[in-house]
Motif scaffolding. Structure first.
Motif, PDB file in Angstrom:
ATOM      1  N   SER A   1      10.685  -2.506   6.315  1.00 18.00           N
ATOM      2  CA  SER A   1      10.911  -1.063   6.297  1.00 18.00           C
ATOM      3  C   SER A   1      12.355  -0.694   5.979  1.00 18.00           C
ATOM      4  CB  SER A   1      10.511  -0.454   7.647  1.00 18.00           C
ATOM      5  OG  SER A   1      11.254  -1.050   8.696  1.00 18.00           O
ATOM      6  N   SER A   2      13.301  -1.577   6.276  1.00 22.48           N
ATOM      7  CA  SER A   2      14.708  -1.248   6.044  1.00 22.48           C
ATOM      8  C   SER A   2      15.128  -1.436   4.601  1.00 22.48           C
ATOM      9  CB  SER A   2      15.607  -2.097   6.958  1.00 22.48           C
ATOM     10  OG  SER A   2      15.446  -3.482   6.676  1.00 22.48           O
ATOM     11  N   THR A   3      14.489  -2.387   3.902  1.00 23.15           N
ATOM     12  CA  THR A   3      14.866  -2.681   2.514  1.00 23.15           C
ATOM     13  C   THR A   3      13.777  -2.333   1.515  1.00 23.15           C
ATOM     14  OG1 THR A   3      14.051  -4.952   2.684  1.00 23.15           O
ATOM     15  CG2 THR A   3      16.356  -4.556   3.291  1.00 23.15           C
ATOM     16  N   ASN A   4      12.557  -2.029   2.031  1.00 24.57           N
ATOM     17  CA  ASN A   4      11.399  -1.748   1.181  1.00 24.57           C
ATOM     18  C   ASN A   4      11.032  -2.943   0.303  1.00 24.57           C
ATOM     19  OD1 ASN A   4       9.368   0.149   0.656  1.00 24.57           O
ATOM     20  ND2 ASN A   4      10.301   0.725  -1.297  1.00 24.57           N
ATOM     21  N   VAL A   5      11.320  -4.140   0.799  1.00 24.49           N
ATOM     22  CA  VAL A   5      11.024  -5.378   0.075  1.00 24.49           C
ATOM     23  C   VAL A   5       9.756  -6.007   0.655  1.00 24.49           C
ATOM     24  CG1 VAL A   5      11.827  -7.734  -0.410  1.00 24.49           C
ATOM     25  CG2 VAL A   5      13.430  -5.815  -0.507  1.00 24.49           C
ATOM     26  N   VAL A   6       8.857  -6.466  -0.230  1.00 27.72           N
ATOM     27  CA  VAL A   6       7.636  -7.144   0.212  1.00 27.72           C
ATOM     28  C   VAL A   6       8.009  -8.546   0.682  1.00 27.72           C
ATOM     29  CG1 VAL A   6       5.365  -7.975  -0.461  1.00 27.72           C
ATOM     30  CG2 VAL A   6       6.227  -5.820  -1.404  1.00 27.72           C
ATOM     31  N   LEU A   7       7.637  -8.880   1.903  1.00 28.54           N
ATOM     32  CA  LEU A   7       7.963 -10.186   2.460  1.00 28.54           C
ATOM     33  C   LEU A   7       7.046 -11.263   1.897  1.00 28.54           C
ATOM     34  CD1 LEU A   7       8.557  -9.122   6.181  1.00 28.54           C
ATOM     35  CD2 LEU A   7      10.245  -9.363   4.342  1.00 28.54           C
ATOM     36  N   GLY A   8       7.380 -12.520   2.163  1.00 24.14           N
ATOM     37  CA  GLY A   8       6.597 -13.637   1.666  1.00 24.14           C
ATOM     38  C   GLY A   8       5.211 -13.700   2.292  1.00 24.14           C
ATOM     39  N   LYS A   9       4.378 -14.568   1.743  1.00 26.19           N
ATOM     40  CA  LYS A   9       2.985 -14.643   2.197  1.00 26.19           C
ATOM     41  C   LYS A   9       2.844 -15.261   3.577  1.00 26.19           C
ATOM     42  CE  LYS A   9       1.391 -15.067  -2.571  1.00 26.19           C
ATOM     43  NZ  LYS A   9       0.748 -15.955  -3.554  1.00 26.19           N
ATOM     44  N   ASP A  10       3.931 -15.829   4.101  1.00 25.93           N
ATOM     45  CA  ASP A  10       3.872 -16.398   5.442  1.00 25.93           C
ATOM     46  C   ASP A  10       3.962 -15.329   6.523  1.00 25.93           C
ATOM     47  OD1 ASP A  10       6.514 -16.174   4.336  1.00 25.93           O
ATOM     48  OD2 ASP A  10       7.277 -17.066   6.184  1.00 25.93           O
ATOM     49  N   VAL A  11       4.216 -14.078   6.120  1.00 28.64           N
ATOM     50  CA  VAL A  11       4.251 -12.945   7.050  1.00 28.64           C
ATOM     51  C   VAL A  11       3.344 -11.855   6.477  1.00 28.64           C
ATOM     52  CG1 VAL A  11       5.668 -11.249   8.254  1.00 28.64           C
ATOM     53  CG2 VAL A  11       6.650 -13.470   7.603  1.00 28.64           C
ATOM     54  N   PHE A  12       2.356 -11.415   7.258  1.00 28.91           N
ATOM     55  CA  PHE A  12       1.467 -10.372   6.749  1.00 28.91           C
ATOM     56  C   PHE A  12       0.947  -9.519   7.894  1.00 28.91           C
ATOM     57  CE2 PHE A  12      -0.979 -14.264   7.303  1.00 28.91           C
ATOM     58  CZ  PHE A  12      -2.145 -13.868   7.932  1.00 28.91           C
ATOM     59  N   LEU A  13       0.343  -8.395   7.538  1.00 27.30           N
ATOM     60  CA  LEU A  13      -0.180  -7.451   8.513  1.00 27.30           C
ATOM     61  C   LEU A  13      -1.687  -7.619   8.693  1.00 27.30           C
ATOM     62  CD1 LEU A  13       1.607  -4.068   7.669  1.00 27.30           C
ATOM     63  CD2 LEU A  13       1.936  -5.475   9.711  1.00 27.30           C
ATOM     64  N   LEU A  14      -2.128  -7.523   9.930  1.00 28.64           N
ATOM     65  CA  LEU A  14      -3.544  -7.419  10.251  1.00 28.64           C
ATOM     66  C   LEU A  14      -3.726  -6.060  10.904  1.00 28.64           C
ATOM     67  CD1 LEU A  14      -6.426  -8.523  10.594  1.00 28.64           C
ATOM     68  CD2 LEU A  14      -5.666  -9.593  12.735  1.00 28.64           C
ATOM     69  N   SER A  15      -4.360  -5.141  10.194  1.00 30.93           N
ATOM     70  CA  SER A  15      -4.537  -3.770  10.673  1.00 30.93           C
ATOM     71  C   SER A  15      -5.960  -3.597  11.176  1.00 30.93           C
ATOM     72  CB  SER A  15      -4.242  -2.764   9.556  1.00 30.93           C
ATOM     73  OG  SER A  15      -2.897  -2.881   9.135  1.00 30.93           O
ATOM     74  N   LEU A  16      -6.097  -3.146  12.429  1.00 26.82           N
ATOM     75  CA  LEU A  16      -7.390  -3.028  13.086  1.00 26.82           C
ATOM     76  C   LEU A  16      -7.770  -1.570  13.254  1.00 26.82           C
ATOM     77  CD1 LEU A  16      -6.571  -5.507  15.963  1.00 26.82           C
ATOM     78  CD2 LEU A  16      -7.853  -6.068  13.896  1.00 26.82           C
ATOM     79  N   LYS A  17      -8.997  -1.235  12.879  1.00 24.91           N
ATOM     80  CA  LYS A  17      -9.503   0.099  13.137  1.00 24.91           C
ATOM     81  C   LYS A  17      -9.898   0.215  14.611  1.00 24.91           C
ATOM     82  CE  LYS A  17      -9.247   1.783   8.927  1.00 24.91           C
ATOM     83  NZ  LYS A  17      -8.610   0.665   8.237  1.00 24.91           N
ATOM     84  N   PRO A  18      -9.886   1.423  15.181  1.00 27.78           N
ATOM     85  CA  PRO A  18     -10.262   1.600  16.591  1.00 27.78           C
ATOM     86  C   PRO A  18     -11.644   1.015  16.879  1.00 27.78           C
ATOM     87  CG  PRO A  18      -9.314   3.622  15.708  1.00 27.78           C
ATOM     88  CD  PRO A  18      -9.504   2.706  14.540  1.00 27.78           C
ATOM     89  N   GLY A  19     -11.744   0.263  17.973  1.00 23.88           N
ATOM     90  CA  GLY A  19     -13.027  -0.280  18.395  1.00 23.88           C
ATOM     91  C   GLY A  19     -13.350  -1.656  17.870  1.00 23.88           C
TER      92      GLY A  19
END
Length: 206
Positions: A153-171
């Motif tokens: 978020s500070s640099t707007n740079v996409v990080l490497g594939k060893d770091v990623f987001l898992l986004s969960l919907k409610p429930g």
């Protein structure tokens, strides 16, 4: 969203939840993970299982305190690369609670998730896990979780594939979702690493 498989109710959230997943080693395909919430608190961990053939094909998801939540295990033999999930630390004779397999043996394919003892509950995983870009859909084609690249978020740079987001919907149970991530990582290490462009696109069951 309809009621879904629950591995541990502690990881079902009332609001959308974003977890950051770190691969803990880059030396081998299919290594360990640590998973943190947006406050930096450890949520899940998977100890490194590296290339040791004694443990190849079985992975244990633990909570922050080392309690076994879920074991995923490759079923042999299996033409569809089927994996099965077991509550806690698997024991001999224990029945699985879900399975994951390719939607097709040949060509581009998606992953089909079948939940046992709950008729009608099934999921489809579409996208490209090698590129950290895929979505888990329920039987109603509603998105219940997303895997995507993390952006600093500070640099707007996409990080490497060893770091990623898992986004969960409610429930949707985060422990179940992380179990599916472990299966995708295993399959990616076995089959997709040689062809990073191979996408998981749903096809008709054969």
């Amino acid at each position: 969203m309809k009621a879904c498989l629950v591995v541990d109710g502690e990881y079902i959230y009332e609001e959308e939840k974003h977890l950051t997943v770190f691969k803990t080693s880059l030396f081998f395909a299919n290594d360990g993970f640590t998973v943190y919430d947006c406050q930096g608190q450890l949520v899940f961990r998977v100890d490194s299982y590296g290339p040791d053939p004694r443990v190849k094909g079985e992975v244990v998801l633990m909570d922050a305190h080392g309690r076994c939540l879920l074991t995923v295990r490759k079923k042999r033999p299996s033409l569809h690369h089927r994996w099965e999930g077991f509550l806690g630390e698997r024991s001999e004779g224990q029945k699985p609670i879900f399975s994951v397999k390719r939607s097709s043996i040949i060509g581009r394919c998606g992953m089909a998730v079948e939940v046992y003892n709950n008729p009608g509950e099934e999921y489809q995983i579409e996208g490209n896990f090698g590129q950290r870009s895929c979505t888990i859909f329920n039987a109603a084609k509603e998105s219940v979780a997303d895997i995507k690249r993390k952006v600093d978020s500070s640099t707007n740079v996409v990080l490497g594939k060893d770091v990623f987001l898992l986004s969960l919907k409610p429930g949707f149970d985060g422990a179940f979702a992380m179990g599916l991530v472990l299966v995708l990582d295993q399959i990616n290490g076995d089959d997709y690493v040689e062809n990073d462009e191979a996408e998981m696109i749903p096809t008709t069951e054969d």
